[in-house]
Design a protein around this motif. Sequence first.
Motif, PDB file in Angstrom:
ATOM      1  N   ARG A 153      37.480   0.481 -33.106  1.00 44.88           N
ATOM      2  CA  ARG A 153      38.084   1.876 -32.953  1.00 44.88           C
ATOM      3  C   ARG A 153      39.511   1.673 -33.521  1.00 44.88           C
ATOM      4  O   ARG A 153      39.873   2.491 -34.544  1.00 44.88           O
ATOM      5  CB  ARG A 153      38.123   2.634 -31.678  1.00 44.88           C
ATOM      6  N   ASP A 154      40.201   0.934 -33.161  1.00 44.18           N
ATOM      7  CA  ASP A 154      41.420   0.643 -33.607  1.00 44.18           C
ATOM      8  C   ASP A 154      41.811   0.200 -34.882  1.00 44.18           C
ATOM      9  O   ASP A 154      42.326   0.545 -35.752  1.00 44.18           O
ATOM     10  CB  ASP A 154      42.285  -0.413 -32.607  1.00 44.18           C
ATOM     11  N   ALA A 155      40.703  -0.720 -35.325  1.00 42.80           N
ATOM     12  CA  ALA A 155      40.531  -1.021 -36.779  1.00 42.80           C
ATOM     13  C   ALA A 155      40.169   0.061 -37.667  1.00 42.80           C
ATOM     14  O   ALA A 155      40.864   0.250 -38.671  1.00 42.80           O
ATOM     15  CB  ALA A 155      39.462  -2.106 -37.065  1.00 42.80           C
ATOM     16  N   TYR A 156      39.448   1.102 -37.294  1.00 37.97           N
ATOM     17  CA  TYR A 156      39.254   2.298 -38.050  1.00 37.97           C
ATOM     18  C   TYR A 156      40.328   3.132 -38.224  1.00 37.97           C
ATOM     19  O   TYR A 156      40.709   3.558 -39.330  1.00 37.97           O
ATOM     20  CB  TYR A 156      37.867   2.902 -37.589  1.00 37.97           C
ATOM     21  N   PHE A 157      41.140   3.304 -36.811  1.00 37.55           N
ATOM     22  CA  PHE A 157      42.177   4.274 -36.939  1.00 37.55           C
ATOM     23  C   PHE A 157      43.356   3.516 -37.857  1.00 37.55           C
ATOM     24  O   PHE A 157      44.046   4.123 -38.526  1.00 37.55           O
ATOM     25  CB  PHE A 157      43.027   4.221 -35.601  1.00 37.55           C
ATOM     26  N   SER A 158      43.657   2.060 -37.929  1.00 36.45           N
ATOM     27  CA  SER A 158      44.529   1.649 -38.575  1.00 36.45           C
ATOM     28  C   SER A 158      44.035   1.839 -40.308  1.00 36.45           C
ATOM     29  O   SER A 158      45.187   2.120 -41.114  1.00 36.45           O
ATOM     30  CB  SER A 158      44.487   0.067 -38.465  1.00 36.45           C
ATOM     31  N   ILE A 159      42.985   1.817 -40.803  1.00 37.46           N
ATOM     32  CA  ILE A 159      42.421   1.754 -42.133  1.00 37.46           C
ATOM     33  C   ILE A 159      42.846   3.223 -42.365  1.00 37.46           C
ATOM     34  O   ILE A 159      43.112   3.574 -43.424  1.00 37.46           O
ATOM     35  CB  ILE A 159      41.004   1.536 -42.314  1.00 37.46           C
ATOM     36  N   PHE A 160      42.349   4.297 -41.435  1.00 42.11           N
ATOM     37  CA  PHE A 160      42.738   5.666 -41.691  1.00 42.11           C
ATOM     38  C   PHE A 160      44.122   5.760 -41.817  1.00 42.11           C
ATOM     39  O   PHE A 160      44.585   6.698 -42.853  1.00 42.11           O
ATOM     40  CB  PHE A 160      42.326   6.636 -40.682  1.00 42.11           C
ATOM     41  N   PHE A 161      45.193   5.296 -41.025  1.00 41.71           N
ATOM     42  CA  PHE A 161      46.452   5.410 -41.168  1.00 41.71           C
ATOM     43  C   PHE A 161      47.110   4.694 -42.495  1.00 41.71           C
ATOM     44  O   PHE A 161      47.777   5.598 -43.109  1.00 41.71           O
ATOM     45  CB  PHE A 161      47.130   4.618 -40.035  1.00 41.71           C
ATOM     46  N   ILE A 162      46.525   3.935 -43.049  1.00 35.17           N
ATOM     47  CA  ILE A 162      46.592   3.170 -44.374  1.00 35.17           C
ATOM     48  C   ILE A 162      46.482   4.361 -45.620  1.00 35.17           C
ATOM     49  O   ILE A 162      47.071   4.665 -46.373  1.00 35.17           O
ATOM     50  CB  ILE A 162      46.285   1.930 -44.444  1.00 35.17           C
ATOM     51  N   PHE A 163      45.124   4.913 -45.462  1.00 33.70           N
ATOM     52  CA  PHE A 163      44.808   5.917 -46.243  1.00 33.70           C
ATOM     53  C   PHE A 163      45.582   7.253 -46.323  1.00 33.70           C
ATOM     54  O   PHE A 163      46.323   7.465 -47.303  1.00 33.70           O
ATOM     55  CB  PHE A 163      43.385   6.208 -46.015  1.00 33.70           C
TER      56      PHE A 163
END
Length: 180
Positions: A153-163
């Motif tokens: 979940r945190d990996a998905y959040f980190s990718i979302f934050f970068i986007f």
Amino acid sequence: FVIYLATLVPALLVSDLGPVLSITGAIGGCSLAYIGPGLAYLGVHGDAFLAYLGEMTDNKNRKATTTPGDLPVAGDANANMQVSKPPSTPAGPKPWWWLLLLMPLWVKIATKGSQGMNERMTAFEQEHGQLSPSEGGRDQHGEAGEVIPFRKRDAYFSIFFIFFGTIALVAGVLSNVYVQ
């Protein structure tokens, strides 16, 4: 000298520093609030992220690469199997979403971060010595250090934050340029 020129050129070209400060704020704010933390999480947990991607893209029909000659001999208690590091790029055919979600970029970031973390941890262990299992990861005051485990979940959040940070950065800069 470069910093001097970077501050002198906008001051000579622009009579009002408002646009310069707003562009600087858009770039700095988005980088610090969104892009930086996402990149840091992928970099720190690079090995786990790459292993997770390897599991997601694993071809179920792939044959085992271990041969009977690779296994320990019966009765040899000291025999060890060679454990290979996870590949930097998950092997096998990629799913349809691989390029759509820019996974080659995230793999490159995770690989670079993983290499950097491994180098820093090796240097730290050489300088300070490795903690023994009896110490249980405790610091010099006897307190347990906080270790944040990798979570999908945190990996998905980190990718979302970068986007999101990249989109906000581009929108902030374009709105400042367009208004002026």
